[in-house]
Write a protein that holds these residues in place. Structure first.
Motif, short mmCIF file in Angstrom:
data_model
loop_
_atom_site.label_atom_id
_atom_site.label_comp_id
_atom_site.label_asym_id
_atom_site.label_seq_id
_atom_site.Cartn_x
_atom_site.Cartn_y
_atom_site.Cartn_z
N VAL A 1 0.82 -1.22 0.00
CA VAL A 1 0.00 0.00 0.00
C VAL A 1 0.85 1.26 0.00
CG1 VAL A 1 -1.95 -1.14 1.11
CG2 VAL A 1 -0.24 0.02 2.52
N ALA A 2 2.17 1.11 -0.03
CA ALA A 2 3.05 2.28 -0.04
C ALA A 2 3.15 2.84 -1.45
CB ALA A 2 4.43 1.89 0.50
N LYS A 3 2.03 3.30 -1.96
CA LYS A 3 1.93 3.82 -3.32
C LYS A 3 1.17 5.13 -3.30
CE LYS A 3 1.38 -0.93 -5.07
NZ LYS A 3 2.73 -1.07 -5.61
N ALA A 4 1.37 5.92 -4.36
CA ALA A 4 0.59 7.15 -4.49
C ALA A 4 -0.88 6.85 -4.74
CB ALA A 4 1.16 8.01 -5.62
N GLN A 5 -1.17 5.71 -5.40
CA GLN A 5 -2.55 5.36 -5.70
C GLN A 5 -3.21 4.68 -4.49
OE1 GLN A 5 0.19 4.28 -7.28
NE2 GLN A 5 -0.07 4.23 -9.49
N LEU A 6 -4.54 4.84 -4.39
CA LEU A 6 -5.29 4.08 -3.41
C LEU A 6 -5.28 2.62 -3.81
CD1 LEU A 6 -6.33 6.95 -2.56
CD2 LEU A 6 -8.54 5.87 -2.11
N VAL A 7 -5.07 1.75 -2.84
CA VAL A 7 -5.09 0.31 -3.06
C VAL A 7 -6.26 -0.24 -2.26
CG1 VAL A 7 -3.83 -1.86 -2.84
CG2 VAL A 7 -2.58 0.25 -3.38
N VAL A 8 -7.23 -0.83 -2.94
CA VAL A 8 -8.44 -1.30 -2.26
C VAL A 8 -8.55 -2.82 -2.38
CG1 VAL A 8 -9.66 0.87 -2.66
CG2 VAL A 8 -9.89 -0.98 -4.33
N GLN A 9 -9.17 -3.41 -1.39
CA GLN A 9 -9.40 -4.87 -1.38
C GLN A 9 -10.62 -5.19 -2.23
OE1 GLN A 9 -6.23 -5.86 1.11
NE2 GLN A 9 -7.72 -7.37 0.43
N THR A 10 -10.49 -6.20 -3.08
CA THR A 10 -11.65 -6.70 -3.81
C THR A 10 -12.17 -8.00 -3.19
OG1 THR A 10 -10.18 -7.83 -5.38
CG2 THR A 10 -10.93 -5.62 -5.96
N ASP A 11 -11.29 -8.76 -2.56
CA ASP A 11 -11.67 -9.91 -1.74
C ASP A 11 -10.50 -10.20 -0.83
OD1 ASP A 11 -9.79 -11.48 -3.19
OD2 ASP A 11 -11.31 -12.04 -4.66
N ALA A 12 -10.53 -11.35 -0.17
CA ALA A 12 -9.50 -11.65 0.83
C ALA A 12 -8.11 -11.79 0.24
CB ALA A 12 -9.88 -12.92 1.59
N THR A 13 -8.01 -12.09 -1.05
CA THR A 13 -6.69 -12.35 -1.65
C THR A 13 -6.34 -11.43 -2.81
OG1 THR A 13 -7.65 -14.02 -3.14
CG2 THR A 13 -6.79 -14.80 -1.01
N GLN A 14 -7.23 -10.50 -3.18
CA GLN A 14 -6.96 -9.65 -4.33
C GLN A 14 -7.15 -8.18 -3.96
OE1 GLN A 14 -8.99 -10.71 -7.93
NE2 GLN A 14 -8.42 -12.86 -7.82
N TRP B 1 -11.65 -1.40 2.26
CA TRP B 1 -12.74 -2.20 1.69
C TRP B 1 -13.87 -1.24 1.31
CZ3 TRP B 1 -12.54 -7.60 1.24
CH2 TRP B 1 -11.47 -8.22 1.89
N PRO B 2 -13.99 -0.85 0.03
CA PRO B 2 -15.03 0.12 -0.36
C PRO B 2 -16.42 -0.36 0.02
CG PRO B 2 -13.45 -0.21 -2.14
CD PRO B 2 -13.15 -1.27 -1.12
N GLY B 3 -17.19 0.54 0.62
CA GLY B 3 -18.56 0.22 1.01
C GLY B 3 -18.65 -0.69 2.22
N SER B 4 -17.53 -1.00 2.86
CA SER B 4 -17.54 -1.91 4.00
C SER B 4 -16.80 -1.31 5.19
CB SER B 4 -16.90 -3.25 3.61
OG SER B 4 -16.86 -4.13 4.73
N ASP C 1 -14.53 8.71 -1.01
CA ASP C 1 -14.50 9.75 0.01
C ASP C 1 -14.80 9.15 1.38
OD1 ASP C 1 -13.85 11.85 -1.68
OD2 ASP C 1 -15.94 12.30 -2.15
N ALA C 2 -15.83 8.31 1.45
CA ALA C 2 -16.20 7.68 2.71
C ALA C 2 -15.10 6.76 3.21
CB ALA C 2 -17.50 6.90 2.54
N LEU C 3 -14.41 6.11 2.30
CA LEU C 3 -13.31 5.22 2.67
C LEU C 3 -12.18 6.00 3.32
CD1 LEU C 3 -12.48 2.24 2.49
CD2 LEU C 3 -11.44 2.76 0.27
#
Length: 244
Positions: free
Chosen positions: A69-82, A140-143, A177-179
């Motif tokens: 996650v040490a990136k300029a971009q947001l890194v979001v979880q899509t599931d437990a492994t991705q 986790w977007p929306g979570s 924004d909420a995230l």
């Protein structure tokens, strides 16, 4: 009938204009930038805290975050492994810097002190060195937004160390924004725990032992606190929605 010859430059200009319009149509949307530093109305209108002659100082070291996650971009979880790297959703500075800046602002306000990391400071004032290692920074977007951090406070005069761990899980709504707001709340909770740790070390009783110099003059040597300092407890967060 006479024919007028067009200047050679006009077709070329039309071609360039058409190419520019085509490129504009294919261009990616502009990036959005997010920060963890408080920018809400309450923060802007709150009176500035003055830390004249503070009872103690803090040194907040650079914050470590996981490499993924040490990136300029947001890194979001899509599931437990991705995970997904969002090219258009970016941090205003690197995540470790964002967390450190937000923590520094919170701690100096809560403790009415100054963060003197990298700056000279007067002798005779207790200094507490704060280190933070973020082991998980999950989005986790929306979570929910999750921060799992190991932190320590070291009293430089006595070399006493308090080391604690907090896992902070903040439920969030839809949208990036909420995230980011969820992560901001998690950082605020973490700063409350660290502030409590600094206060606990500052309040711990000290043992003084006499020491005799060669000339017979007695001085006092500060020793480590005799009582143990326990890690502060955070209020449990509301249960997060399933990540799913």
């Amino acid at each position: 009938m006479t024919f007028r010859r067009l200047p050679l430059g006009i077709p070329a200009a039309f071609a360039l204009l058409a190419s520019a319009l085509a490129l504009a149509g294919c261009a990616s949307p502009g990036s959005r930038f997010y920060t963890l530093s408080p920018t809400d109305d309450a923060a802007r209108t709150a009176p500035a805290a003055t830390a004249n002659n503070p009872a103690w100082l803090i040194e907040l070291a650079p914050v470590d975050v996981p490499p993924q996650v040490a990136k300029a971009q947001l890194v979001v979880q899509t599931d437990a492994t991705q995970v997904k790297v969002l090219e258009q959703e970016r941090w205003a500075s690197m995540p470790g810097d964002e967390i450190r800046r937000a923590l520094s602002g919170d701690l100096t306000q809560q403790l009415n002190t100054i963060d003197v990391y990298g700056s000279p400071h007067a002798e005779g004032v207790p200094v507490y060195r704060v280190s933070v290692n973020v082991q998980r920074f999950e989005s986790w977007p929306g979570s929910h937004a999750l921060i799992d951090a190991v932190w320590s406070v070291r009293a430089l005069d006595s070399q006493t160390v308090l080391t604690c761990r907090n896992v902070i899980n903040e439920p969030v709504g839809e949208g990036y924004d909420a995230l980011v707001v969820g992560h901001r709340r998690a950082v605020a909770d973490l700063s409350q725990a660290i502030s409590s740790g600094v206060r606990a070390l500052a309040a711990a009783p000290q043992v003084s032992a006499p020491a005799t110099t060669k000339g017979g003059t007695k001085s006092v040597v500060r020793m480590k606190p005799v009582s143990s300092v326990t890690c502060p407890q955070l209020m449990p967060a509301a249960p997060a929605a399933s990540a799913g």
